[in-house]
Design a protein around this motif. Structure first.
Motif, mmCIF file in Angstrom:
data_model
loop_
_atom_site.group_PDB
_atom_site.id
_atom_site.type_symbol
_atom_site.label_atom_id
_atom_site.label_comp_id
_atom_site.label_asym_id
_atom_site.label_seq_id
_atom_site.Cartn_x
_atom_site.Cartn_y
_atom_site.Cartn_z
ATOM 1 N N ARG A 62 43.010 39.209 43.971
ATOM 2 C CA ARG A 62 41.959 38.623 44.820
ATOM 3 C C ARG A 62 41.136 39.648 45.576
ATOM 4 O O ARG A 62 40.101 39.303 46.144
ATOM 5 N N ASP A 64 39.206 43.618 45.619
ATOM 6 C CA ASP A 64 38.781 44.768 44.835
ATOM 7 C C ASP A 64 39.258 46.058 45.513
ATOM 8 O O ASP A 64 39.992 46.008 46.504
ATOM 9 N N ALA A 70 37.490 40.000 45.143
ATOM 10 C CA ALA A 70 37.137 40.441 43.796
ATOM 11 C C ALA A 70 36.335 39.361 43.083
ATOM 12 O O ALA A 70 36.654 38.176 43.173
ATOM 13 N N THR A 71 35.302 39.773 42.401
ATOM 14 C CA THR A 71 34.511 38.877 41.566
ATOM 15 C C THR A 71 34.307 39.569 40.220
ATOM 16 O O THR A 71 34.577 40.762 40.082
ATOM 17 N N HIS A 72 33.858 38.821 39.249
ATOM 18 C CA HIS A 72 33.474 39.415 37.977
ATOM 19 C C HIS A 72 32.385 38.545 37.349
ATOM 20 O O HIS A 72 32.136 37.427 37.811
ATOM 21 N N ILE A 73 31.754 39.078 36.334
ATOM 22 C CA ILE A 73 30.695 38.364 35.628
ATOM 23 C C ILE A 73 31.271 37.819 34.322
ATOM 24 O O ILE A 73 32.023 38.499 33.630
ATOM 25 N N ALA A 74 30.939 36.572 34.009
ATOM 26 C CA ALA A 74 31.366 35.957 32.750
ATOM 27 C C ALA A 74 30.299 34.970 32.295
ATOM 28 O O ALA A 74 29.492 34.496 33.104
ATOM 29 N N SER A 83 36.747 26.154 37.817
ATOM 30 C CA SER A 83 36.448 27.537 38.205
ATOM 31 C C SER A 83 35.385 27.487 39.289
ATOM 32 O O SER A 83 34.518 26.604 39.290
ATOM 33 N N THR A 119 28.430 34.913 38.384
ATOM 34 C CA THR A 119 29.443 35.597 39.184
ATOM 35 C C THR A 119 30.604 34.640 39.391
ATOM 36 O O THR A 119 30.428 33.545 39.926
ATOM 37 N N PRO A 123 39.875 34.266 40.809
ATOM 38 C CA PRO A 123 40.493 35.466 40.222
ATOM 39 C C PRO A 123 40.956 35.238 38.780
ATOM 40 O O PRO A 123 41.345 34.128 38.400
ATOM 41 N N LEU A 124 40.920 36.307 37.993
ATOM 42 C CA LEU A 124 41.241 36.226 36.566
ATOM 43 C C LEU A 124 42.572 35.539 36.242
ATOM 44 O O LEU A 124 42.607 34.677 35.356
#
Length: 152
Positions: A62, A64, A70-74, A83, A119, A123-124
């Motif tokens: 959770r 970075d 934490a974030t990510h692009i998908a 989600s 964005t 979390p993954l």
């Protein structure tokens, strides 16, 4: 901050929002949901089903390197229902073909699910748990009226 192995009083409007913040169901007050989560966790990650190990993995996921969420692009089409994403309009939850923006008063009326890269706030490992079939408890429409007003 609470001591290790002690109850942490965190409350969210619904479980999809709690997952987006990197938290799991309570093993004490939501025992059945906890068991369902454990099964999905093991299926999704292959990691231990013990709460301390899950909590450590979620804590790592959770934040970075700068200790910010934490974030990510998908690609939005690849994300499971429930989600949480952030758009230029608002953060919100995905459900089928819909995007439900989150406001201080609850979820706003549904908009079309965004297309392309977004964005991702969830979390993954928790995206994996959702893909493995975990169904979070969600806020019902009739519950929205009880949310606090953003005007304080």
């Amino acid at each position: 901050m609470t001591a290790p192995r002690h109850y942490t009083p965190l409350f969210f409007a619904d479980e999809a929002l709690a997952l987006a913040a990197g938290h799991r169901p309570c093993a004490f007050c939501r025992r059945e949901a906890w068991r369902d989560f454990q099964r999905a966790w093991v299926t999704a990650t292959g990691l231990s089903q013990r709460a301390p190990e899950i909590d450590k993995a979620l804590h790592r996921a959770r934040l970075d390197r700068d200790r910010r969420p934490a974030t990510h692009i998908a690609d939005c089409a690849s994300l499971p229902d429930h989600s949480f994403i952030r758009t230029t309009k608002a953060p919100g939850r995905l459900e089928g073909a819909a995007f439900l923006p989150l406001t201080a008063r609850g979820y706003a009326p549904a908009l079309p699910r965004p297309e392309g890269p977004v964005t991702v706030l969830t979390p993954l490992p928790l995206l994996q748990v959702l893909r493995a079939g975990y169904h979070p408890a969600l806020t019902r429409d009739q519950d929205r009226a009880s949310w606090p007003d953003s005007r304080g």
